[in-house]
Scaffold this motif. Structure first.
Motif, short mmCIF file in Angstrom:
data_model
loop_
_atom_site.label_atom_id
_atom_site.label_comp_id
_atom_site.label_asym_id
_atom_site.label_seq_id
_atom_site.Cartn_x
_atom_site.Cartn_y
_atom_site.Cartn_z
N ALA A 1 0.46 10.12 5.35
CA ALA A 1 0.93 10.83 4.15
C ALA A 1 2.37 11.30 4.31
O ALA A 1 3.10 11.42 3.32
CB ALA A 1 0.02 12.01 3.84
N ARG B 1 2.72 6.93 -6.58
CA ARG B 1 1.79 7.93 -7.12
C ARG B 1 2.22 9.34 -6.74
O ARG B 1 2.14 10.26 -7.55
CB ARG B 1 0.36 7.67 -6.61
N ASP C 1 0.83 -1.21 0.00
CA ASP C 1 0.00 0.00 0.00
C ASP C 1 0.86 1.26 0.00
O ASP C 1 0.63 2.19 -0.77
CB ASP C 1 -0.90 0.05 1.24
N TRP D 1 4.67 8.33 3.00
CA TRP D 1 4.81 8.14 1.56
C TRP D 1 5.29 9.39 0.85
O TRP D 1 5.89 9.31 -0.21
CB TRP D 1 3.60 7.52 0.89
N ARG E 1 1.30 4.16 -2.92
CA ARG E 1 1.01 5.57 -2.65
C ARG E 1 2.24 6.45 -2.84
O ARG E 1 2.16 7.57 -3.34
CB ARG E 1 0.44 5.73 -1.24
#
Length: 124
Positions: free
Chosen positions: A72, A46, A39, A75, A43
């Motif tokens: 956040a 991206r 995961d 990542w 992320r």
């Protein structure tokens, strides 16, 4: 030992190794959400793509990061490492002159902040 290797093993290298070996293992528990290595890899990829293509970041450009302690942040850090961009970590509790000083010292090309911080910096 790892720093003695040429080139040195980085935290990004270690993270990528974990993604390969145990992609579905839990990496992060935040509130009621469990994020796996896979995961976080997705992320961060991206985020790296968006920062590169939409923001135009290139390796070597410093990025000031003004995010609270949330997933956040992880990542974003990984995305910047993948792009080769140094990260200037700004304490999200700092305001006013102290924040202005930190931003000036960072000499960042871009500043990333959470939507909740918009207009509350007391810097400008």
């Amino acid at each position: 030992r790892r720093m003695a290797t040429k080139p040195a093993t980085t935290l990004l290298d270690v993270f990528r190794q974990h993604v390969r070996l145990r992609p579905r293992h839990p990496l992060l528990l935040f509130q009621d959400e469990v994020l796996t290595f896979e995961d976080v890899e997705r992320r961060s990829n991206r985020a790296a793509w968006a920062l590169s293509r939409r923001v135009g970041l290139r390796g070597g450009q410093t990025v000031a990061v003004f995010l609270p302690n949330e997933p956040a942040y992880l990542w974003t850090w990984l995305a910047l490492a993948k792009l080769g961009c140094p990260m200037a970590c700004l304490n999200c509790n700092v305001r006013g002159r102290a924040l202005r000083h930190a931003l000036e010292a960072a000499e960042a090309a871009v500043m990333l902040a959470s939507p909740g911080e918009r207009g509350q910096w007391g810097v400008w």
